[in-house]
Design an enzyme around this catalytic site. Structure first.
Site, short mmCIF file in Angstrom:
data_model
loop_
_atom_site.label_atom_id
_atom_site.label_comp_id
_atom_site.label_asym_id
_atom_site.label_seq_id
_atom_site.Cartn_x
_atom_site.Cartn_y
_atom_site.Cartn_z
N SER A 1 2.88 -0.74 -6.84
CA SER A 1 2.32 0.35 -5.73
C SER A 1 1.33 1.26 -6.50
O SER A 1 1.73 1.98 -7.40
CB SER A 1 3.61 0.94 -5.48
N GLY B 1 0.83 -1.25 -0.10
CA GLY B 1 0.09 0.05 0.06
C GLY B 1 0.72 1.17 -0.08
O GLY B 1 0.22 2.30 0.31
N ASP B 2 2.12 1.27 -0.27
CA ASP B 2 2.93 2.46 -0.34
C ASP B 2 4.12 2.05 -1.11
O ASP B 2 4.09 1.09 -1.98
CB ASP B 2 3.34 2.93 1.16
N ASP B 3 5.30 2.58 -1.12
CA ASP B 3 6.56 2.13 -1.76
C ASP B 3 6.78 0.87 -1.73
O ASP B 3 6.90 0.23 -0.54
CB ASP B 3 7.75 2.97 -1.49
#
Length: 495
Positions: A318, A285-287
């Site tokens: 991502s 849910g991010d990098d």
């Protein structure tokens, strides 16, 4: 005198003669030759995938049950020897602590291995020890307890000053270690599950008073290996090696929902050196990967760079941030990084460098090779106005240095903006090189290769056409056209 051949030798010669007659006839058919090559290629892929399955990629499902657990240390213990119960309900914190204590007594003899058998092993956070192997059997799953009151509080990271999300202390990680040497976390694709759903919900509702903790965090340690496991649903960053040396992450699958799982970075090497990350699948849910080295004045004071890092042979995704990032917390410096053989698919950004005034530090000697973008909104991003700070006491004159960054072999399809390099008058981007680039675009706006305050060069022909800021060289690296101005700005919308 007639020489009589031994029977074995005579048969061998006959076989060779038959082979010489058979091979030309067999290969004379183009259709047959194509079939042979196709079967050989398919067999190679099958063997590769089968090996990957055993190492952490569940492409063809699970391997056969009941495989014996290899013994990697002079001694091996089972978690059940210390009272562990893998029913998903019993809390096993004390069992893990007793096991680690027992292992700590064998360090001088090469350490010991802790086997986690099949089952669901619910636990609060626990610490590792040096010269330890944590081995997760197939169908073994370590579950993080969801009650944050069971997660201990720790001081903020010294290079961040405050907790990343709140001032004051932060929650520790589910699996933690400090000042360790020779630690291995591996298995038959067993899982460490942070059960982060409740953390994400409370974060969005602003019900947490402290920064969330990572899933696995190793600090001030060396000779760390994580391989052949799955890490999933971390409350915060998934694997966070902090100020460590000689770290290897290999054949690891890292998963979190692509939306509404905030800050679930996959791997965040932070002030680390001599790091290899390879052969992994990451969708979070991010990098997917974010290289860091401290935040503003605290990172500058701590002064530990991230350097000598190799990232290769990954498939990453991502939808919220980027596949591979450097920064934004990079105040201790980042250098000597190679990112190669990477597929970024269905992502908001593919590779990104992000920083801002106040960070200080540097990002230099960064090499990208053989990048493939499949349906990414922006391919390559360099951003110098990522203005997120721990407090108002940062030095606005602490300007980061961005230089010596090369991109070779960049290909893909379905990309809206292939390149967006946004330097500034105070933070120019220097000595950027592009070579062998061909990216299919989906957006027909005028400026699809965007630059501002960038200097560098393009070698050979690339697609799409580069911005005016870059010098043009032919394939033999002979200067063709010098850029009239590196300060031209053609960035006309934000992404």
């Amino acid at each position: 005198m007639v020489e009589t051949l031994p029977v074995g030798r005579f048969q061998l010669q006959q076989q060779r003669l038959e082979l010489k007659r058979w091979v030309p006839a067999f290969l004379s058919s183009h259709k047959t030759l194509f079939t042979v090559l196709w079967i050989a290629a398919f067999g190679s892929v099958f063997l590769w995938q089968r090996n990957i399955v055993g190492a952490g990629f569940p492409i063809f499902g699970k391997a056969g049950p009941g495989r014996p657990i290899p013994k990697m240390r002079p001694l091996a213990f089972n978690l059940t020897d210390f009272g562990g119960v893998g029913d998903g309900v019993t809390v096993n914190t004390a069992a893990f602590e007793r096991a680690v204590l027992a292992i700590s007594k064998h360090g001088k003899r090469g350490g010991a291995q802790l086997n986690v058998p099949p089952g669901k092993w619910l636990t609060a956070p626990f610490n590792l020890t040096s010269h330890m192997t944590l081995f997760l059997a197939e169908d073994a799953e370590i579950l993080g307890i969801e009650d944050e009151k069971q997660w201990p509080l720790m001081p903020p990271l010294p290079s961040y000053g405050y907790g990343r999300e709140h001032h004051g202390p932060r929650y520790g990680s589910l699996i933690h270690g400090q000042n360790l040497k020779d630690v291995v976390i591996t298995g038959y694709n067993g899982t460490i599950n942070g059960q982060g759903q409740s953390w994400w919900k409370k974060y969005r509702q602003k019900l947490l008073n402290h920064t969330r903790g990572p899933l696995v965090e190793i600090m001030w340690s060396s000779d760390i290996v994580i391989s052949n496991i799955t890490l999933r649903d971390s409350p915060f960053w998934t694997f966070h090696p902090y100020d460590c040396k000689n770290v290897t992450v290999r054949n690891v699958t890292i998963l979190a929902p692509i939306f509404e799982a905030p800050n679930t970075d996959g791997i965040d090497p932070d002030s680390c050196e001599d790091v290899v990350i390879e052969d992994c699948y990451i969708s979070v849910g991010d990098d997917a990967i974010a290289i860091k080295s401290g935040w503003d004045q605290y990172g500058i004071a701590y002064g530990r760079p991230s350097k000598n890092i190799i990232i290769r042979n990954l498939i990453v995704r991502s939808m919220v941030s980027a596949g591979v990032s450097i920064g934004s917390e990079m105040s201790g410096g980042v250098s000597n990084v190679t990112v190669e053989n990477i597929l970024v698919w269905s992502s908001r950004r593919a590779v990104r460098i992000k920083t801002a005034a106040g960070r200080g530090g540097y990002v230099k000697h960064i090499t990208y090779r053989n990048l493939t973008f499949d349906n990414a909104r922006v391919g390559i991003v360099i951003k110098t106005d990522y203005n997120e700070h721990p407090d108002d006491d940062f030095d606005r004159k602490a300007l980061p240095i961005l230089e010596d960054i090369s991109f070779t072999g960049v290909h893909g399809q379905g990309v809206r903006v292939p390149v967006r390099m946004h330097g500034s008058e105070d933070i120019p981007v220097r000595n950027v090189t592009f070579r062998d680039m061909s990216v299919g675009i989906t957006y027909k706006k005028k400026h699809i290769f965007q630059c501002a305050f960038v200097e560098g060069r393009v070698i050979g022909t690339i697609f799409p056409a580069p911005c005016e800021n870059l010098d043009r060289y032919d394939e033999e690296e002979r200067l063709v056209t010098r850029s009239a101005s590196q300060n031209v700005t053609d960035i006309d919308y934000d992404l």
